[in-house]
Design a protein around this motif. Sequence first.
Motif, PDB file in Angstrom:
ATOM      1  N   TYR A  46      19.761 -70.508  34.845  1.00 30.01           N
ATOM      2  CA  TYR A  46      20.069 -71.643  35.713  1.00 30.01           C
ATOM      3  C   TYR A  46      21.447 -71.485  36.351  1.00 30.01           C
ATOM      4  O   TYR A  46      21.643 -71.759  37.539  1.00 30.01           O
ATOM      5  CB  TYR A  46      19.990 -72.942  34.904  1.00 30.01           C
ATOM      6  N   LEU A  49      21.497 -68.896  39.323  1.00 22.23           N
ATOM      7  CA  LEU A  49      20.718 -69.158  40.535  1.00 22.23           C
ATOM      8  C   LEU A  49      21.637 -69.597  41.677  1.00 22.23           C
ATOM      9  O   LEU A  49      22.565 -70.387  41.468  1.00 22.23           O
ATOM     10  CB  LEU A  49      19.676 -70.244  40.274  1.00 22.23           C
ATOM     11  N   SER A  51      20.868 -71.473  44.214  1.00 28.25           N
ATOM     12  CA  SER A  51      20.608 -72.886  44.445  1.00 28.25           C
ATOM     13  C   SER A  51      19.930 -73.452  43.205  1.00 28.25           C
ATOM     14  O   SER A  51      18.936 -72.896  42.727  1.00 28.25           O
ATOM     15  CB  SER A  51      19.699 -73.072  45.668  1.00 28.25           C
ATOM     16  N   LYS A  52      20.457 -74.524  42.702  1.00 29.66           N
ATOM     17  CA  LYS A  52      19.918 -75.109  41.466  1.00 29.66           C
ATOM     18  C   LYS A  52      18.512 -75.663  41.665  1.00 29.66           C
ATOM     19  O   LYS A  52      17.783 -75.864  40.704  1.00 29.66           O
ATOM     20  CB  LYS A  52      20.847 -76.201  40.936  1.00 29.66           C
ATOM     21  N   GLN A  53      18.112 -75.858  42.914  1.00 29.28           N
ATOM     22  CA  GLN A  53      16.763 -76.344  43.208  1.00 29.28           C
ATOM     23  C   GLN A  53      15.715 -75.266  42.923  1.00 29.28           C
ATOM     24  O   GLN A  53      14.534 -75.569  42.786  1.00 29.28           O
ATOM     25  CB  GLN A  53      16.671 -76.785  44.676  1.00 29.28           C
ATOM     26  N   HIS A  54      16.130 -74.010  42.821  1.00 35.48           N
ATOM     27  CA  HIS A  54      15.188 -72.917  42.598  1.00 35.48           C
ATOM     28  C   HIS A  54      14.695 -72.847  41.159  1.00 35.48           C
ATOM     29  O   HIS A  54      13.752 -72.110  40.859  1.00 35.48           O
ATOM     30  CB  HIS A  54      15.823 -71.575  42.974  1.00 35.48           C
ATOM     31  N   MET A  55      15.313 -73.577  40.261  1.00 39.17           N
ATOM     32  CA  MET A  55      14.910 -73.532  38.854  1.00 39.17           C
ATOM     33  C   MET A  55      13.460 -73.955  38.670  1.00 39.17           C
ATOM     34  O   MET A  55      12.751 -73.399  37.832  1.00 39.17           O
ATOM     35  CB  MET A  55      15.835 -74.423  38.013  1.00 39.17           C
ATOM     36  N   LYS A  56      13.002 -74.905  39.446  1.00 36.64           N
ATOM     37  CA  LYS A  56      11.615 -75.337  39.368  1.00 36.64           C
ATOM     38  C   LYS A  56      10.675 -74.187  39.729  1.00 36.64           C
ATOM     39  O   LYS A  56       9.663 -73.966  39.071  1.00 36.64           O
ATOM     40  CB  LYS A  56      11.383 -76.526  40.315  1.00 36.64           C
ATOM     41  N   HIS A  57      11.043 -73.415  40.756  1.00 40.63           N
ATOM     42  CA  HIS A  57      10.215 -72.283  41.176  1.00 40.63           C
ATOM     43  C   HIS A  57      10.244 -71.157  40.136  1.00 40.63           C
ATOM     44  O   HIS A  57       9.221 -70.525  39.871  1.00 40.63           O
ATOM     45  CB  HIS A  57      10.680 -71.751  42.536  1.00 40.63           C
ATOM     46  N   VAL A  58      11.414 -70.929  39.569  1.00 37.94           N
ATOM     47  CA  VAL A  58      11.544 -69.893  38.537  1.00 37.94           C
ATOM     48  C   VAL A  58      10.699 -70.260  37.322  1.00 37.94           C
ATOM     49  O   VAL A  58       9.982 -69.414  36.765  1.00 37.94           O
ATOM     50  CB  VAL A  58      13.028 -69.708  38.147  1.00 37.94           C
ATOM     51  N   THR A  59      10.754 -71.515  36.917  1.00 37.88           N
ATOM     52  CA  THR A  59       9.980 -71.964  35.762  1.00 37.88           C
ATOM     53  C   THR A  59       8.482 -71.851  36.024  1.00 37.88           C
ATOM     54  O   THR A  59       7.733 -71.336  35.192  1.00 37.88           O
ATOM     55  CB  THR A  59      10.345 -73.414  35.406  1.00 37.88           C
TER      56      THR A  59
END
Length: 110
Positions: A46, A49, A51-59
């Motif tokens: 996290y 990354l 952009s912190k918004q990418h965590m959803k995509h990574v997960t």
Amino acid sequence: LHYHDSPPSSPLLSLLWPADGIRSILIACPMVLFAFSCQVNVAAIYDELPSKQHMKHVTRGAVAICAALYSTMALIGLYDFGHTVKPNILQNYDTHDNDNNDDDNDNDNN
């Protein structure tokens, strides 16, 4: 130590007690502990990354990859062993390599 493999007398506890007794709990513990040890990496991923918004995509991507791998292995096991497949796929494979033993015996006779 003495372990009882019989289910507890309480109706609620008997629902939670595994059918195979304490042995199945001891077999499952390493898998559960390994799963939790992987969670330590989430904070580092996290943080790295852009952009912190990418965590959803990574997960979602990681879960999709795991699901695809598990499904592929399940289908290969079903294709390879059919309806005789055991819950632990490794138990279906023979632990003795008969082909190598035959070759070694042939070389000894020459």
